[in-house]
Design an enzyme around this catalytic site. Sequence first.
Site, short mmCIF file in Angstrom:
data_model
loop_
_atom_site.label_atom_id
_atom_site.label_comp_id
_atom_site.label_asym_id
_atom_site.label_seq_id
_atom_site.Cartn_x
_atom_site.Cartn_y
_atom_site.Cartn_z
N SER A 1 41.80 30.93 30.40
CA SER A 1 41.34 31.56 31.64
C SER A 1 42.51 31.70 32.60
CB SER A 1 40.24 30.70 32.28
OG SER A 1 39.98 31.10 33.61
N TYR B 1 38.28 22.32 35.48
CA TYR B 1 38.31 23.55 34.68
C TYR B 1 39.75 24.05 34.51
CZ TYR B 1 36.76 28.10 32.93
OH TYR B 1 36.54 29.21 32.15
#
Length: 239
Positions: free
Chosen positions: A142, A155
């Site tokens: 990501s 994350y």
Amino acid sequence: MQNIKGKKALVTGGSRGLGKAIALALAKEGVDVAITGRNSKSLEETVEEIKNLGVNATYSVFNVAEKVEVKMQLERLIESFGAFDILINNAGIAAFGGFLEMEENDWEDIVKTNLFGAYYVSKAVVPAMVELGSGDIINVSSTAGLKGNAVTSAYSASKAGLIGLSESMMFELRKKNIRVTTLTPSTIASEMSKDVLKITDGDPEKVLQPEDFAELIVDILKFDKRAMLASASLWSTNP
């Protein structure tokens, strides 16, 4: 460009959202697909959709964060379905909040799933690719792994770790004719991203859709064997 029809692919987290879109896109190209996840009902429904596209499909229920479970279930899957030519490490979870406020268990679960999960699955699948002398691995990271944010500590840490793992795998496995690609998309409209879109006031209709990302993966896999895309970022044009 090469034809990928007849190849076998494993897509983790493949029962819904991004993983489902990837599995269906591969099936449309004639790829036999196995998907994994933790909800047997969702997996069964998605496998039926995949089979309706005229390819073989199956599923396995397990949590990628559980090492013993991954090894046991993938050994069974490879024995019944065959060795995989393509591995898409897509399974992931997210939770957002301040570094001091987030529960330690939540923080650890995110890292175990997003980073250790890709490691465990790759460790189980890659030996057969080495024997075949070819293979494609696409690790879905990501843009959050490229740059942290105030509410993305777990994350971002997990996805940054995945980038490091994936790049190291690429340098090691390319010598065995196995291509490893690291992809870092920006926000993709999905159930998992709804909290991020609320925080950032993003428009779900204007951000990347799962199908956009799935198209990119198919194109990468079609590259001639002599060519490899080491990494790429896909962004929404104007979210």
